[in-house]
Design a protein around this motif. Structure first.
Motif, short mmCIF file in Angstrom:
data_model
loop_
_atom_site.label_atom_id
_atom_site.label_comp_id
_atom_site.label_asym_id
_atom_site.label_seq_id
_atom_site.Cartn_x
_atom_site.Cartn_y
_atom_site.Cartn_z
N PRO A 211 0.40 2.28 -0.12
CA PRO A 211 1.17 3.92 -0.08
C PRO A 211 2.88 3.28 0.43
O PRO A 211 2.68 3.05 1.81
CB PRO A 211 1.10 4.28 1.36
N VAL A 212 3.24 2.86 -1.03
CA VAL A 212 4.76 2.00 -1.00
C VAL A 212 5.62 3.57 -1.02
O VAL A 212 5.31 4.41 -1.97
CB VAL A 212 4.76 1.28 -1.77
N VAL A 213 6.57 3.94 -0.78
CA VAL A 213 7.59 4.68 -0.32
C VAL A 213 9.02 4.23 0.00
O VAL A 213 8.82 2.67 0.24
CB VAL A 213 7.74 5.18 1.02
N VAL A 214 9.47 4.05 -1.24
CA VAL A 214 10.92 4.29 -1.48
C VAL A 214 12.51 4.65 -0.87
O VAL A 214 12.45 6.08 -1.45
CB VAL A 214 11.27 3.17 -3.04
N ASP A 215 13.22 4.55 0.12
CA ASP A 215 13.88 5.61 0.69
C ASP A 215 15.27 5.00 -0.21
O ASP A 215 15.53 3.70 -1.39
CB ASP A 215 14.60 5.52 1.75
N SER A 216 16.91 5.65 0.01
CA SER A 216 17.89 5.13 -0.62
C SER A 216 18.33 3.45 -0.91
O SER A 216 19.10 3.52 -1.73
CB SER A 216 19.13 6.21 -0.44
N ASP B 186 13.96 -0.05 0.38
CA ASP B 186 13.01 -0.72 0.88
C ASP B 186 11.61 0.08 0.64
O ASP B 186 11.45 0.74 1.04
CB ASP B 186 13.98 -0.35 2.67
N GLU B 187 11.25 -0.97 1.34
CA GLU B 187 9.30 0.06 0.56
C GLU B 187 8.62 -0.70 1.86
O GLU B 187 9.11 -1.97 2.90
CB GLU B 187 8.84 -1.17 -0.14
N ILE B 188 7.48 0.07 2.24
CA ILE B 188 6.61 -0.05 3.18
C ILE B 188 5.44 -1.03 2.48
O ILE B 188 4.36 -0.38 2.12
CB ILE B 188 6.13 0.89 4.17
N PRO C 45 17.83 10.67 11.81
CA PRO C 45 17.72 11.23 10.81
C PRO C 45 16.55 11.64 10.34
O PRO C 45 15.45 10.17 9.75
CB PRO C 45 19.04 9.91 10.16
N LEU C 46 17.28 12.61 9.87
CA LEU C 46 15.96 13.62 8.67
C LEU C 46 15.67 12.39 7.29
O LEU C 46 15.47 13.05 5.53
CB LEU C 46 15.79 15.08 8.45
N SER C 47 15.61 11.46 7.08
CA SER C 47 15.38 10.48 5.79
C SER C 47 14.27 10.35 5.13
O SER C 47 13.51 10.69 6.10
CB SER C 47 16.44 9.61 6.05
N LYS C 48 13.94 10.03 4.08
CA LYS C 48 12.73 9.88 3.74
C LYS C 48 12.20 7.80 4.21
O LYS C 48 11.11 7.99 4.69
CB LYS C 48 12.83 9.25 1.72
N ARG C 49 12.76 7.45 4.38
CA ARG C 49 12.17 6.29 5.29
C ARG C 49 11.71 6.61 6.88
O ARG C 49 10.78 6.17 7.11
CB ARG C 49 13.50 4.69 5.57
N ASN C 50 12.80 7.06 7.19
CA ASN C 50 12.38 7.67 8.31
C ASN C 50 10.32 8.63 8.67
O ASN C 50 10.03 8.26 9.14
CB ASN C 50 13.31 8.53 9.25
N ARG C 51 10.56 9.58 7.54
CA ARG C 51 9.74 10.21 7.50
C ARG C 51 8.20 9.19 6.51
O ARG C 51 7.04 9.83 7.57
CB ARG C 51 9.54 11.63 6.06
N ALA C 52 8.94 8.44 6.35
CA ALA C 52 7.83 7.60 5.98
C ALA C 52 7.15 6.46 6.78
O ALA C 52 5.97 6.22 6.45
CB ALA C 52 8.28 6.44 4.39
N VAL D 90 6.57 7.66 9.93
CA VAL D 90 6.01 8.90 10.79
C VAL D 90 5.08 8.91 9.95
O VAL D 90 3.14 8.84 10.76
CB VAL D 90 6.81 9.75 10.86
N ARG D 91 4.63 8.90 8.73
CA ARG D 91 3.46 9.41 8.20
C ARG D 91 2.84 8.80 8.00
O ARG D 91 1.53 7.56 8.08
CB ARG D 91 3.65 9.26 6.70
N ALA D 92 3.20 6.50 7.93
CA ALA D 92 2.55 5.56 8.22
C ALA D 92 1.11 5.23 8.75
O ALA D 92 0.64 5.14 9.33
CB ALA D 92 3.39 4.29 7.70
N LEU D 93 2.71 5.73 10.34
CA LEU D 93 1.97 5.39 11.68
C LEU D 93 0.84 6.62 12.13
O LEU D 93 -0.01 6.76 13.14
CB LEU D 93 3.18 5.35 13.37
N ASN D 94 0.22 7.92 10.87
CA ASN D 94 -0.92 8.93 11.29
C ASN D 94 -1.91 8.31 11.29
O ASN D 94 -2.91 8.96 12.42
CB ASN D 94 -0.40 9.82 10.34
#
Length: 377
Positions: free
Chosen positions: A49-54, A57-59, A93-100, A102-106
């Protein structure tokens, strides 16, 4: 005449190396699709599950392992920390990186939540997960026992006005001293500087009147400058209170409870307060009920009992969805934002709330609150 550094043959060779021919480009284009066969691990990495923000950065897998270790450490530390010693969770902040994150820790929380025995343990797990998210994204967590309020910087224009007021008051003092008959050299020098550029001489007969006019003029300037500062302070105070009410109502009520806001004067004695409320709530009182109680009891016999309530994960999700993200939290310090982000906890919360409802008991965490007195005019 310019000297040639490269001859014609050397220039032709450099041109061929810099600009590839059409045949070489075609060969490179034919070979491009086969390059993926030489690196089979690329396709395996794409399944993560790779999520890219502004910031691009990738997880990736090694970051997930690091997140897992941070989560485990935060949960273990939170379990051994009393509620009053928990750090204050910041608003992230409600950024893409922060939401990613949170989703990764679920999915990592499933193991901890399945082993949770009651609501208090679930709350500590969720708080530890929130602390882990803050550490991963680099949000600052205030240290326990340290004041988190920041000192407001004084604007430059206010400093300039305060300097003018201080100089004007000093000048008023020296002019008043000269008018009273003080002729020291320092006083005389200051008075001459005050009337510099005017046709006023210190030896003229109406110098006392001129001094009085000058002093009154300085007093009016000081009053105008002070009014400007007070107007700014009042507007700034109202703005900060409105902003604090939207973010943290608890802190606003604490600020409003200060003596300088509530009014001066000595408060009531604590022993008298305890005795007053104890007389209302602690001492048993025998009431003589009237006949209306029998009428109400007879009317309640025909009332159909309410059906048993079943709490489902959908009920928890709907209740959390309607709640504001950063509403002032309770004693546990956990905002609604984290309950929305960690969706894997909804089923566990529904089951544990159902058990508490069936047993007709809730832990003290959910039955203890803080009451703030709001002063009114």
């Amino acid at each position: 005449m310019r000297s040639k550094i490269f001859d014609d043959a050397e220039l032709e060779r450099l041109r061929r190396e810099t600009i590839p021919s059409s045949n070489e480009s075609a060969m490179a284009g034919d070979a491009a699709p086969h390059s993926t066969d030489q690196h089979p691990h690329v396709e395996a990495a794409m399944d993560l599950p790779v999520v890219v923000d502004s910031n691009d950065d990738e997880i990736v897998s090694h970051e997930l392992e690091q997140m897992r270790s941070i989560l485990e450490e935060a949960i273990l530390k939170t379990r051994s920390t009393p509620l009053e010693n928990r750090p204050r969770l910041p608003r992230i902040p409600l950024s893409k990186r922060n939401r990613a994150v949170v989703r990764a820790l679920n999915p990592m929380l499933v193991t901890y939540l399945e082993a949770s025995r009651d609501l208090c343990e679930t709350d500590s797990i969720l708080f530890g997960a929130a602390v882990a998210v803050c550490r991963i994204i680099g949000a600052k967590l205030p240290t326990v026992g340290r004041a988190t309020t920041k000192t407001n910087a004084i604007p430059a224009w206010r400093k300039r006005i305060e300097d003018r007021i201080a100089k004007a008051r000093a000048l008023i003092g020296r002019l008043t001293s000269f008018r009273s008959g003080n002729n020291r050299p320092r006083i005389m020098r200051t008075v001459r500087m005050a009337f510099a550029g005017t046709n006023i001489s210190l030896s003229q007969p109406d110098i006392t009147q001129k001094l009085t006019e000058r002093i009154d003029n300085l007093k009016q300037k000081i009053a105008a400058w002070g009014k400007r500062i007070r107007r700014f302070s009042e507007g700034s105070r109202r703005f900060n209170q409105n902003r604090l009410f939207q973010s943290d109502q608890k802190r606003l009520y604490k600020l409003l409870e200060r003596p300088k806001v509530c009014g001066a004067g000595q408060g009531p004695d604590q022993a008298d307060i305890i005795a007053f409320w104890r007389g209302l709530w602690s001492e048993p009182v025998n009431h003589s009920e009237g006949p209306w109680m029998e009428v109400v009891a007879s009317q309640g016999v025909s009332v159909t009992p309410m059906d048993p309530i079943t709490i489902t994960p959908e009920d928890v999700a709907e209740a959390v969805r309607r709640a504001p993200n950063w509403k002032s939290p309770g004693l546990d310090g956990l905002h609604h934002y984290w309950l929305k982000g960690f969706v894997v906890c909804h089923a566990v919360l529904a089951r544990q709330f159902q058990e508490a409802l069936d047993q007709k008991s809730l832990p003290s965490l959910f039955t203890t609150g803080i009451t703030h007195l709001v002063p009114k005019d």
